[in-house]
Design an enzyme around this catalytic site. Structure first.
Site: not given
Ligand code: FE2
Length: 428
Positions: A287, A330, A336, A345, A360, A366
């Protein structure tokens, strides 16, 4: 003021609106005598000399100029914070908060602002603050003018009516509103109301470039709605509250600041319904980066490195083949801050609640929790609709500092890290 609201459409347009026919000067901005005895006043959202493509200003034709209010005195709002200097040190851990309950005491939108994270410096016109609002009464005859930044309002519960100098906007959860720096507004509510605010000290939010996507897609300009001129005909005093350099100042004005009979320009408040976001994603494998979900961006002086991106995770189809479909694990140089308007979510189906928040920060690892990883790694990859969901992110190049309130309000999820505890070493 009218209760049936009419809007004008188009992000970045030059709008013109008059509540009384014939009151908008034609062919010039500042005639010697404005029709019907109005005063002309200019509101500049950018430096006079900003490049044409970025220049924002609006001409207001009003019953009295806004200079007719003075003698400001400091007022207290101990929960409203500004800039990195008002934050506290926090460990480099992922952080998450439960939704804050509605207060018992009566408080309006301004009284109910609770700053949870700050970065940058309002005096240096860089960075943002993230506030929650918890409001259970209208701002009766009180107007707010924020000289520190524009305000991006993301309602999570309750419909707001935003009365501005240019007219009114009705904004419900699922929609957002953008209120220009320095433009007076007042907030009415239908009932207990909660939501998020990005106070942007930096460059104006604008639509992102589309590059190879082409001339359509993501947030389309015509879906942004500006108000039409409407003015308060009553002759009653109003309290004007100004946020200026992080402090709140109040003064009494003899009459309403919402006395603009006609206006024209491109510095305007907007509302936008996120249901109109044309979501683009993979139709093969993997994605794209979440930047593909950017609604609005506030650039910094480094190309492609935003002061703030406003990003949404709306309902969408997942069809990618041989792909781990939730967000990957990530670490990001950008910071973020996330909120959830409704639904779930996909990376955190359980612990991240509507009205909650997560942070984050730069280089803090995370990713999906153990349950989401197990499910997404083993599920059959049929086309799947993520429905009834709206998460969002304020992503900034500047590290966020949580406030003392955020750490001490009782909503901090002290067990957040446990959601990754079940991730096993599967190496064979
Ligand atoms: Fe992220």
């Amino acid at each position: 003021m009218s209760t049936s609201l009419r809007y004008q459409s188009g992000f970045g347009n030059e709008f013109a609106s008059e509540a009384v026919a014939g009151t908008l000067p034609q062919g010039r901005n500042s005639p010697q005598k404005v029709t019907r005895g109005l005063y002309a006043e200019l509101l500049s959202g950018t430096a006079f000399t900003a490049p044409r493509a970025e220049n924002l200003r609006t001409w207001l034709y009003r019953r009295r100029p806004s200079v007719m209010c003075g003698g400001y005195e400091r007022i207290a709002q101990p929960f409203l914070k500004t800039g990195a200097k008002d934050g506290v040190a926090s460990p480099p851990d992922p952080m998450r908060w439960h939704p804050l309950p509605m207060p018992d005491e009566p408080q309006d939108f301004v009284e109910g602002l609770r700053t949870v994270a700050v970065n940058g410096d309002a005096d240096a016109q860089t960075g943002i603050a993230v506030h929650l609002y918890l409001a259970n009464r209208p701002m009766h005859h009180k107007a707010f003018v924020n000289a520190d930044g524009e305000m991006l309002v993301v309602p999570q519960q309750g419909r707001l009516t935003l009365t501005t100098e240019l007219g009114a906007l009705a904004v419900a959860p699922g929609e957002i509103a953008l209120l220009p720096r320095g433009m007076a507004f007042s907030v009415s509510i239908d009932g207990p109301s909660r939501g998020y605010v990005c106070e942007n000290y930096g460059a104006h939010f604008r639509l992102p470039e589309l590059g190879p996507i082409g001339s359509n897609g993501l947030a389309n300009p015509r879906d942004f709605l500006a108000p039409t001129a409407a003015f308060d005909a009553a002759d009653a005093p109003w309290q004007i509250v100004r946020k200026y350099g992080g402090a709140l100042w109040a003064a009494q004005a003899a009459s309403s600041p919402f006395n603009v009979v006609a206006w024209h320009g491109n510095l305007v408040p907007f509302k936008y319904d996120t249901a109109n976001f044309m979501t683009i994603g993979s139709i093969s494998f993997d994605h794209p980066d979440p930047s593909i979900f950017t609604v609005l961006t506030s650039p910094s002086d480094t190309p492609g490195t935003a002061n703030c991106d406003f990003v949404i995770f709306p309902p969408r189809w997942l069809v990618a083949e041989d792909t781990f479909r939730p967000p990957w694990y990530h670490r990001n140089v950008m910071s973020e801050f996330m909120g959830l308007v409704h639904g779930q979510y996909d990376a955190k189906p359980e612990g991240f609640k509507p009205g909650g928040m997560s942070l984050h920060n730069s280089m803090v690892p995370h990713g999906p929790d153990g349950e989401a990883f197990d499910k997404a790694s083993s599920t059959e990859l049929a086309p799947h609709k993520l429905d009834d969901t709206l998460a969002f992110m304020f992503e900034s190049r500047w590290r966020f500092h949580p406030t003392e309130f955020a750490l001490g309000c009782g909503a901090l999820d002290t067990t957040y890290a446990d959601c990754w505890a079940t991730l096993k070493d599967n190496f064979r």
